[in-house]
Design a protein around this motif. Structure first.
Motif, PDB file in Angstrom:
ATOM      1  N   ARG A 257       0.817  -1.232   0.000  1.00 49.04           N
ATOM      2  CA  ARG A 257       0.000   0.000   0.000  1.00 49.04           C
ATOM      3  C   ARG A 257       0.847   1.277   0.000  1.00 49.04           C
ATOM      4  O   ARG A 257       0.409   2.326   0.444  1.00 49.04           O
ATOM      5  N   MET A 258       2.075   1.203  -0.511  1.00 47.30           N
ATOM      6  CA  MET A 258       2.930   2.388  -0.551  1.00 47.30           C
ATOM      7  C   MET A 258       3.129   2.848  -1.993  1.00 47.30           C
ATOM      8  O   MET A 258       3.640   2.101  -2.827  1.00 47.30           O
ATOM      9  N   ALA A 259       2.692   4.094  -2.276  1.00 45.44           N
ATOM     10  CA  ALA A 259       2.905   4.699  -3.593  1.00 45.44           C
ATOM     11  C   ALA A 259       3.992   5.757  -3.471  1.00 45.44           C
ATOM     12  O   ALA A 259       4.452   6.074  -2.376  1.00 45.44           O
ATOM     13  N   GLN A 260       4.404   6.305  -4.621  1.00 50.05           N
ATOM     14  CA  GLN A 260       5.494   7.293  -4.648  1.00 50.05           C
ATOM     15  C   GLN A 260       5.202   8.473  -3.724  1.00 50.05           C
ATOM     16  O   GLN A 260       6.035   8.875  -2.925  1.00 50.05           O
ATOM     17  N   LYS A 261       3.977   9.019  -3.835  1.00 49.33           N
ATOM     18  CA  LYS A 261       3.637  10.215  -3.067  1.00 49.33           C
ATOM     19  C   LYS A 261       3.609   9.939  -1.569  1.00 49.33           C
ATOM     20  O   LYS A 261       4.125  10.733  -0.769  1.00 49.33           O
ATOM     21  N   SER A 262       3.010   8.816  -1.166  1.00 50.72           N
ATOM     22  CA  SER A 262       2.921   8.499   0.259  1.00 50.72           C
ATOM     23  C   SER A 262       4.312   8.222   0.839  1.00 50.72           C
ATOM     24  O   SER A 262       4.600   8.579   1.988  1.00 50.72           O
TER      25      SER A 262
END
Length: 680
Positions: free
Chosen positions: A495-500
């Motif tokens: 559940r980790m994207a670039q922005k987060s």
């Protein structure tokens, strides 16, 4: 008669502007009649037609935009991240009481400070919702902030504007700027309607009105909030130079300015009248259209409120009386054990699901081994459960008549359920502990979660679940490791994207600006809470000075007892703790107080303790206290043998005067105080 084109345009413009204002005033009055007075004068259809007419005119003439227009309630704003805002006036919590004897003791504590003076109390119902602070400037709603931790909360202005009982523009004569405190609630009828709609489309219904109201304030789309039948009930006004001197008069003023103030509030001349109010509403509260779980009592006089002041968490002049908790019976299916960040073991009862005070309860705390022994609670028992203070479920008794045959007595665990280390129990303490401080996963995760929390380092973009994820993937082993995280390390996590990932890293780096007293609290030293951390930081100034203090040095610090002092010594004697602190230092975390330079400050009051009491002409009480501290003095909360001066204003409590005289303490006026400062 000849008119220029400019004059004609001006006449037309004025006519449009007047029409827009007339429609706004009309709609504001209808909103007030319907949502505050509960006395509508037009149909919903007529209201909608008028609102549409206003929207059309405003769309054609954006030059007449007004943030207080009724059209701004409709919603449409999308908030991706709610900005954290510091409260100008702290939002305190209330002490709770559960018996009339508690209230009698409370009054005795008040009279000990004020003396034998006649007291009036404002009695208000305690609404079960979400607290909000709303700032008004020049009669317009400026900002709405959630309670948060009392010091700061989230800016939810766009969402609050959608609530029809919250005035966007005040009526009558009002102060230039002030804050109101209210409770955002969801009436039963609206809650049931929302749940019925969910059931019809096959969705899970909401659990209770309180949580639904609170959750609504954090919805990202204000248009969705506007669909929910939320209400706002005012219970307090705060600001400088308010045009009233009592709590009850303040409620009446709020009502006149356009706020929804429950009519159930009553002025009581003594505790006997308070008890009558409590007895009545303990029976009739179920007739109300919204949830209430008690009564709030406030000393009516603002002067007496100032005299009584605050503890670290609550006003001394107010208290909540909680109605008797609802009880239910259910079956105990099993007992599990949780490990806290300090290593404390908490036994948890896993129950057959049961409805209690508006929520579904599946678990309840069993506190410790002594409590299990006292109740003789066993798996398979039918137990009685209640909500302590209507919040935390707890088991209060076992129904022995329903105990199955051949049940086994509960044996408390001897080893940690997480790391299998043998548990210890210190003499004089109720809890068992896992001593594997640096090797037990829940303890490590718990300490990091405490470190990032709002009252500590307040790290944005990082929550409790993510901390566990980072630890379980071997990326952090203590809170200092957070400062070495990179976006590339975080991205592969679930559940980790670039922005987060970028937000997380940036949030950690921003925490380097958090002041020393917060950092000290964040370290998680046992028994060192927020208040103690502030006192130690203020006294020692740097982590180095604190780490070198002896037991005697620490005990001599105001309000630091031997238990806290020993805990501080134990923390700094541990090599791993020292290593982690050095690691944090290398990353630039604040480990010393950054003094704010005031060019007008002196040290003339150094080592002097002052108590401020009464009403003053030239200063407010807060201004006097600030002047004392800026000139090296200390402000005491009550008169004691350590007090050097009492600054007395008008109507100072007779009990304080008597105590000051008895202890031979100098009593000075605000004029005397000014002379004392000027001598510098």
């Amino acid at each position: 008669m000849r008119f220029s084109i400019t004059k004609i345009a001006n006449f037309f413009s004025m006519d449009v502007q007047n029409t827009i204002q007339k429609l706004r005033d009309e709609l504001n009055q209808h909103n007030y009649n319907y949502y505050v007075l509960d006395s509508p004068t037009i149909s919903d259809y007529e209201f909608d037609i008028t609102l549409t007419q206003l929207q059309d005119l405003e769309n054609k003439h954006p030059e007449y935009f007004d943030e207080s227009s009724p059209t701004q309630r409709v919603g449409g704003t999308i908030t991706k991240n709610f900005k954290t805002v510091r409260h100008e006036y702290r939002m305190y919590s209330l002490d709770n009481s559960y018996s009339k004897e508690d209230l009698i003791d409370w009054e005795k504590r008040i009279q000990k400070v004020l003396g034998d003076v006649p007291l009036e109390y404002t009695c208000e119902l305690k609404y079960d919702g979400a607290s909000i602070s709303i700032t008004y400037e020049h009669g317009k709603l400026k900002r709405a902030v959630t309670r948060g931790d009392g010091f700061q909360g989230d800016d939810v202005t766009s969402n609050i504007k959608t609530i029809k009982s919250v005035p966007l523009q005040l009526k009558g004569n009002f102060p230039e700027k002030f804050d109101v405190r209210g409770e955002i609630i969801l009436p039963f009828a609206g809650f049931e309607r929302m749940n019925q709609e969910l059931i019809e489309i096959g969705e899970t219904p909401y659990s209770n009105p309180r949580n639904t109201a609170s959750g609504s304030l954090k919805l990202k789309e204000s248009a969705e909030v506007a669909k929910r039948p939320l209400d706002c009930l005012l219970y307090f006004l705060i600001g400088n130079n308010l045009p009233f001197n009592t709590q009850f008069d303040g409620l009446e003023k709020g009502r006149n300015w356009g706020f929804k103030v429950p009519k159930e509030a009553k002025l009581a001349n003594n505790l006997e009248e308070v008890f009558q109010f409590i007895d009545y509403w303990d029976v009739h509260r179920h007739e109300l259209p919204y949830e209430t779980d008690g009564v709030v009592l406030k000393v009516n006089s603002f002067q007496y409120q100032d005299e009584l002041g605050y503890t670290a968490k609550s006003p001394r002049w107010a208290i909540a009386y909680k109605f008797k908790s609802e009880q239910v019976s259910t079956k105990l299916n099993s007992i599990s054990y949780q490990v806290g960040r300090t290593g404390a073991i908490t036994p948890v009862a896993n129950l057959e699901a049961v409805q209690l005070a508006g929520t579904v309860v599946k678990r309840a705390s069993l506190h410790n081994a002594d409590q299990i022994e006292k109740l003789d609670i066993r798996v398979g028992d039918t137990v009685f459960v209640e909500k302590g203070g209507e919040i935390i479920p707890k088991i209060i008794a076992v129904d022995l008549s329903k105990r199955p045959e051949n049940t086994e007595k509960t044996k408390y665990i001897t080893n940690c359920p997480e790391c299998n280390t043998k548990l210890v129990r210190n003499e004089g303490e109720a809890n068992h502990y896992c001593p594997n401080f640096y090797g037990c996963p829940p303890q490590i995760i718990g300490r990091i979660q405490h470190y990032i929390s709002r009252k500590a380092m307040d790290i944005e973009g990082l929550g409790g679940e993510t901390v566990a994820l980072l630890f379980n993937n071997g990326l952090v082993h203590n809170y200092a490791d957070l400062y070495e995280l990179t976006v590339d390390q975080i991205l592969p996590l679930e559940r980790m994207a670039q922005k987060s990932a970028e937000n997380l890293v940036n949030g950690v780096q921003k925490s380097k600006d958090i002041p020393f007293e917060n950092v000290l609290y964040a370290l998680g030293i046992r028994f060192v809470g927020e208040t103690v951390a502030k006192k130690l930081a203020k006294h020692y100034k740097t982590i180095v000075s604190l780490s070198q203090a002896t037991l005697m040095d620490l005990v001599l610090v105001d309000e630091i007892g031997e238990r806290i002092a020993q805990s501080v010594l134990d923390f700094f004697s541990n090599e791993e703790n020292v290593r982690i602190i050095n690691q944090l230092k290398q990353h630039g975390v604040q480990f010393e107080i950054i003094e704010k330079v005031n060019p007008n400050a002196t040290t003339i009051l150094a080592a002097k303790i002052f108590v401020v009491s009464g009403v003053f002409e030239k200063f407010s009480r807060d201004e006097l206290k600030k002047a004392i501290e800026e000139n090296g003095g200390k402000v005491g909360s009550s008169i004691s043998s350590k007090t050097d001066y009492v600054i007395a204003g008008d109507n100072m409590g007779p009990a304080k005067l008597e105590k000051a005289a008895k202890l031979n303490i100098s009593i000075i006026s605000e004029t005397d105080f000014i002379k004392m400062i000027n001598e510098a």
